[in-house]
Design a protein around this motif. Sequence first.
Motif, PDB file in Angstrom:
ATOM      1  N   LEU A 175       0.997  -0.996  -0.110  1.00 38.06           N
ATOM      2  CA  LEU A 175       0.030   0.122  -0.145  1.00 38.06           C
ATOM      3  C   LEU A 175       0.794   1.175  -0.062  1.00 38.06           C
ATOM      4  N   ALA A 176       2.111   0.937   0.691  1.00 37.94           N
ATOM      5  CA  ALA A 176       2.926   2.086   0.719  1.00 37.94           C
ATOM      6  C   ALA A 176       3.435   2.633  -0.562  1.00 37.94           C
ATOM      7  N   GLU A 177       3.790   1.595  -1.386  1.00 36.15           N
ATOM      8  CA  GLU A 177       4.033   1.604  -2.749  1.00 36.15           C
ATOM      9  C   GLU A 177       3.125   2.035  -3.814  1.00 36.15           C
ATOM     10  N   ARG A 178       2.050   2.280  -3.415  1.00 36.51           N
ATOM     11  CA  ARG A 178       0.710   2.859  -3.996  1.00 36.51           C
ATOM     12  C   ARG A 178       0.490   1.880  -5.257  1.00 36.51           C
ATOM     13  N   LEU A 179       0.280   0.349  -4.999  1.00 36.00           N
ATOM     14  CA  LEU A 179      -0.171  -0.616  -5.763  1.00 36.00           C
ATOM     15  C   LEU A 179      -1.560  -0.680  -5.618  1.00 36.00           C
ATOM     16  N   SER A 180      -2.317  -1.214  -6.700  1.00 29.02           N
ATOM     17  CA  SER A 180      -3.644  -1.455  -6.477  1.00 29.02           C
ATOM     18  C   SER A 180      -3.790  -2.489  -5.710  1.00 29.02           C
ATOM     19  N   PHE A 181      -5.238  -2.932  -5.241  1.00 33.96           N
ATOM     20  CA  PHE A 181      -5.362  -4.007  -4.414  1.00 33.96           C
ATOM     21  C   PHE A 181      -5.531  -5.311  -5.216  1.00 33.96           C
ATOM     22  N   SER A 182      -5.502  -5.240  -6.449  1.00 36.28           N
ATOM     23  CA  SER A 182      -5.561  -6.396  -7.176  1.00 36.28           C
ATOM     24  C   SER A 182      -4.185  -6.820  -7.439  1.00 36.28           C
ATOM     25  N   GLU A 183      -3.225  -5.677  -7.769  1.00 37.94           N
ATOM     26  CA  GLU A 183      -1.709  -6.170  -7.736  1.00 37.94           C
ATOM     27  C   GLU A 183      -1.262  -6.806  -6.410  1.00 37.94           C
ATOM     28  N   ILE A 184      -1.590  -5.988  -5.305  1.00 34.92           N
ATOM     29  CA  ILE A 184      -1.307  -6.280  -3.894  1.00 34.92           C
ATOM     30  C   ILE A 184      -1.486  -7.811  -3.773  1.00 34.92           C
ATOM     31  N   VAL A 185      -2.856  -8.395  -4.115  1.00 31.65           N
ATOM     32  CA  VAL A 185      -3.270  -9.642  -3.631  1.00 31.65           C
ATOM     33  C   VAL A 185      -2.465 -10.500  -4.559  1.00 31.65           C
ATOM     34  N   LYS A 186      -2.180 -10.352  -5.724  1.00 32.66           N
ATOM     35  CA  LYS A 186      -1.525 -10.992  -6.550  1.00 32.66           C
ATOM     36  C   LYS A 186       0.190 -11.378  -5.941  1.00 32.66           C
ATOM     37  N   ALA A 187       0.641 -10.258  -5.341  1.00 29.79           N
ATOM     38  CA  ALA A 187       1.831 -10.466  -4.895  1.00 29.79           C
ATOM     39  C   ALA A 187       1.867 -11.191  -3.594  1.00 29.79           C
ATOM     40  N   ILE A 188       0.938 -11.013  -2.867  1.00 32.34           N
ATOM     41  CA  ILE A 188       0.696 -11.473  -1.551  1.00 32.34           C
ATOM     42  C   ILE A 188       0.486 -13.178  -1.711  1.00 32.34           C
ATOM     43  N   ASN A 189      -0.448 -13.476  -2.792  1.00 35.69           N
ATOM     44  CA  ASN A 189      -0.800 -14.877  -3.005  1.00 35.69           C
ATOM     45  C   ASN A 189       0.527 -15.617  -3.515  1.00 35.69           C
ATOM     46  N   LEU A 190       1.213 -14.894  -4.296  1.00 39.49           N
ATOM     47  CA  LEU A 190       2.310 -15.617  -5.064  1.00 39.49           C
ATOM     48  C   LEU A 190       3.401 -15.759  -4.047  1.00 39.49           C
ATOM     49  N   LYS A 191       3.699 -14.804  -3.014  1.00 41.46           N
ATOM     50  CA  LYS A 191       4.687 -14.999  -1.945  1.00 41.46           C
ATOM     51  C   LYS A 191       4.416 -15.984  -1.128  1.00 41.46           C
ATOM     52  N   PHE A 192       3.260 -15.717  -0.516  1.00 44.83           N
ATOM     53  CA  PHE A 192       2.822 -16.574   0.812  1.00 44.83           C
ATOM     54  C   PHE A 192       1.899 -18.042   0.431  1.00 44.83           C
ATOM     55  N   ARG A 193       1.870 -18.048  -0.907  1.00 36.22           N
ATOM     56  CA  ARG A 193       0.898 -19.155  -1.378  1.00 36.22           C
ATOM     57  C   ARG A 193      -0.373 -19.321  -0.768  1.00 36.22           C
ATOM     58  N   THR A 194      -1.080 -18.246  -0.778  1.00 39.77           N
ATOM     59  CA  THR A 194      -2.441 -18.039  -0.371  1.00 39.77           C
ATOM     60  C   THR A 194      -3.315 -17.754  -1.425  1.00 39.77           C
ATOM     61  N   ALA A 195      -4.574 -17.623  -0.737  1.00 37.88           N
ATOM     62  CA  ALA A 195      -5.619 -17.425  -1.840  1.00 37.88           C
ATOM     63  C   ALA A 195      -6.413 -16.273  -1.327  1.00 37.88           C
ATOM     64  N   TYR A 196      -5.997 -15.191  -1.054  1.00 38.50           N
ATOM     65  CA  TYR A 196      -6.586 -13.797  -0.818  1.00 38.50           C
ATOM     66  C   TYR A 196      -7.558 -13.490  -1.811  1.00 38.50           C
ATOM     67  N   THR A 197      -8.698 -12.583  -1.807  1.00 39.62           N
ATOM     68  CA  THR A 197      -9.337 -12.212  -2.732  1.00 39.62           C
ATOM     69  C   THR A 197      -9.100 -10.594  -2.737  1.00 39.62           C
ATOM     70  N   ARG A 198      -9.357  -9.884  -3.650  1.00 37.48           N
ATOM     71  CA  ARG A 198      -9.281  -8.441  -3.861  1.00 37.48           C
ATOM     72  C   ARG A 198     -10.027  -7.807  -2.788  1.00 37.48           C
ATOM     73  N   ASN A 199     -11.202  -8.212  -2.639  1.00 41.69           N
ATOM     74  CA  ASN A 199     -12.073  -7.562  -1.323  1.00 41.69           C
ATOM     75  C   ASN A 199     -11.705  -8.154   0.101  1.00 41.69           C
ATOM     76  N   ALA A 200     -10.705  -9.185   0.069  1.00 46.70           N
ATOM     77  CA  ALA A 200     -10.257  -9.624   1.603  1.00 46.70           C
ATOM     78  C   ALA A 200      -9.183  -8.661   1.946  1.00 46.70           C
ATOM     79  N   ALA A 201      -8.530  -8.252   0.771  1.00 39.44           N
ATOM     80  CA  ALA A 201      -7.218  -7.072   0.881  1.00 39.44           C
ATOM     81  C   ALA A 201      -7.927  -5.915   1.395  1.00 39.44           C
ATOM     82  N   ILE A 202      -8.980  -5.609   0.653  1.00 41.99           N
ATOM     83  CA  ILE A 202      -9.608  -4.325   0.947  1.00 41.99           C
ATOM     84  C   ILE A 202     -10.187  -4.228   2.409  1.00 41.99           C
ATOM     85  N   GLY A 203     -10.766  -5.412   2.760  1.00 39.74           N
ATOM     86  CA  GLY A 203     -11.277  -5.135   4.119  1.00 39.74           C
ATOM     87  C   GLY A 203     -10.251  -5.048   5.207  1.00 39.74           C
ATOM     88  N   ARG A 204      -9.059  -5.992   4.986  1.00 36.00           N
ATOM     89  CA  ARG A 204      -7.895  -5.828   5.859  1.00 36.00           C
ATOM     90  C   ARG A 204      -7.452  -4.566   6.026  1.00 36.00           C
TER      91      ARG A 204
END
Length: 182
Positions: A18-47
């Motif tokens: 978020l500090a890097e000003r990425l969109s929530f879609s890009e953030i979720v892709k990066a987190i899911n790739l790094k941690f092998r999770t299945a977060y959704t865009r809405n989950a990231a927005i809610g968190r």
Amino acid sequence: MEQTSWPPEHSDALRQHLAERLSFSEIVKAINLKFRTAYTRNAAIGRARRMGLGGPDRPQPLLPATPPRLERILKPRPVEPGSAALRWPTPTLKTQEPQEPPKLRCAEVEPRHLLLIELERGDCRYPYGGDAEGEAITFCGRPRCAGSSYCAPHFHLSRNPVAPPEREASDNAIWLRIVETA
């Protein structure tokens, strides 16, 4: 299985992206790739909102100040009245010989033409009328058959005329006698 809480390292990654000003879609892709999770865009927005990071101060995507120009704009041409451009196409219909309306079946019974509120418990409920606008619907009102809402003529009228008629009670009695004697 749906995850209900984010581990601290996932939340830290969300905060960093978020500090890097990425969109929530890009953030979720990066987190899911790094941690092998299945977060959704809405989950990231809610968190992010629960962490206090997704508020109104988050920059909105930049929209162009002026709408994109069309490459080609069609200019309407003046059309003369009565020209072919103004005529609606007429559908081509197959010419058929006029058909005569189907012959309606009717019961050979004189209905009493009772209103709905005038019907008694054992009266026939076969409807008449109501075809024209404002025409009242009346009912036959003759005594009905046991196990049916209609009198005998209307009961047989409402059945498929091609199917064989149902057996009468006297036929069942004959079959019962045959079975009993055997």
